[in-house]
Design a protein around this motif. Structure first.
Motif, mmCIF file in Angstrom:
data_model
loop_
_atom_site.group_PDB
_atom_site.id
_atom_site.type_symbol
_atom_site.label_atom_id
_atom_site.label_comp_id
_atom_site.label_asym_id
_atom_site.label_seq_id
_atom_site.Cartn_x
_atom_site.Cartn_y
_atom_site.Cartn_z
ATOM 1 N N SER A 1 13.188 -3.669 2.484
ATOM 2 C CA SER A 1 12.613 -4.264 2.285
ATOM 3 C C SER A 1 11.693 -5.377 3.031
ATOM 4 N N ALA A 2 11.224 -4.745 4.501
ATOM 5 C CA ALA A 2 9.999 -4.987 4.887
ATOM 6 C C ALA A 2 8.888 -4.830 3.508
ATOM 7 N N GLN A 3 8.304 -4.435 2.845
ATOM 8 C CA GLN A 3 7.600 -4.469 1.833
ATOM 9 C C GLN A 3 7.248 -5.769 1.559
ATOM 10 N N GLY A 4 8.985 -6.715 0.574
ATOM 11 C CA GLY A 4 8.842 -7.551 0.430
ATOM 12 C C GLY A 4 8.506 -8.757 1.158
ATOM 13 N N ILE B 1 -6.992 -7.236 -7.238
ATOM 14 C CA ILE B 1 -7.741 -5.706 -8.044
ATOM 15 C C ILE B 1 -7.364 -4.281 -6.875
ATOM 16 N N GLU B 2 -8.798 -4.529 -6.204
ATOM 17 C CA GLU B 2 -9.162 -3.646 -5.525
ATOM 18 C C GLU B 2 -8.022 -3.287 -4.430
ATOM 19 N N GLN B 3 -7.589 -4.529 -3.762
ATOM 20 C CA GLN B 3 -6.457 -3.608 -2.896
ATOM 21 C C GLN B 3 -5.270 -3.318 -3.329
ATOM 22 N N ASP C 1 -1.606 0.994 -3.790
ATOM 23 C CA ASP C 1 -0.957 1.957 -4.964
ATOM 24 C C ASP C 1 -0.827 3.664 -4.435
ATOM 25 N N LEU C 2 -2.345 3.764 -4.323
ATOM 26 C CA LEU C 2 -2.910 4.772 -4.184
ATOM 27 C C LEU C 2 -1.990 5.752 -2.896
ATOM 28 N N ILE C 3 -2.151 5.040 -1.808
ATOM 29 C CA ILE C 3 -1.090 5.021 -0.469
ATOM 30 C C ILE C 3 0.795 4.889 -0.446
ATOM 31 N N ILE C 4 1.357 4.053 -0.970
ATOM 32 C CA ILE C 4 2.080 3.802 -1.408
ATOM 33 C C ILE C 4 3.232 4.757 -2.072
ATOM 34 N N GLY C 5 2.433 4.253 -3.143
ATOM 35 C CA GLY C 5 3.647 4.699 -3.891
ATOM 36 C C GLY C 5 4.451 6.025 -4.233
ATOM 37 N N SER C 6 3.239 7.022 -4.063
ATOM 38 C CA SER C 6 4.630 8.123 -3.398
ATOM 39 C C SER C 6 5.771 8.038 -2.640
#
Length: 160
Positions: free
Chosen positions: A18-21, A41-43, A48-53
């Motif tokens: 929920s913190a993400q939202g 897009i850069e952000q 995504d690179l950091i948080i995706g997995s």
């Protein structure tokens, strides 16, 4: 005691999700609408690179845990624990559905960003992404508040 500890762990996972939202709803959404599309897009790519997995693991653990809690609480379908956990489970599954059907494909499209590509309306893509991240944020906030309400109502603190 086991059910109690599992519920605490589930609540903690819902707080993280929920913190993400909450972060996007109250800060990032507005900021992302005023920066250039290139910066947006850069952000997104960097995040995504950091948080995706990491998020995949947390979602998997939350889904596993919510199903275990539901199974343990299923002895009493009318209980506050079962009802609030079931509502939170629906919120989690709905969020995951939106993520898989909408957010992930949008993120994949953003990963192909080329400002010269006129076939993609990058501005509309940003608006759509921000809309769905807000929807997903509210869904998870509802799930978190439902879990929290069930937890607090079930374990009412006594005043001295």
């Amino acid at each position: 005691m086991t059910l109690y500890l599992l519920r605490v762990a589930l609540l903690l996972l819902f707080i993280v999700l929920s913190a993400q939202g909450i972060f996007y709803l109250f800060a990032v959404k507005e900021a992302f609408t005023i920066i250039s599309i290139e910066a947006f897009i850069e952000q997104r790519k960097a995040v995504d690179l950091i948080i995706g997995s990491r998020l995949k693991v947390i979602y998997f653990l939350a889904l596993l845990l919510v199903l275990v809690v539901l199974a343990l609480a299923s002895k009493n379908y009318g209980s506050l624990v079962f009802i609030t956990t079931a509502i939170s489970c629906v919120c989690l599954l709905t969020d995951m559905g939106f993520a898989l059907k909408i957010s992930v494909p949008l993120n994949q499209l953003m990963a192909t960003f080329n400002p010269d590509n006129q076939q993609v309306d990058w501005e509309s893509l940003r608006v759509e992404w921000l809309f769905y991240i807000a929807v997903r944020g509210w869904i998870m906030i509802v799930g978190l508040l439902t879990l929290l309400a069930g937890f607090l109502l079930q374990n009412k603190p006594t005043l001295p």
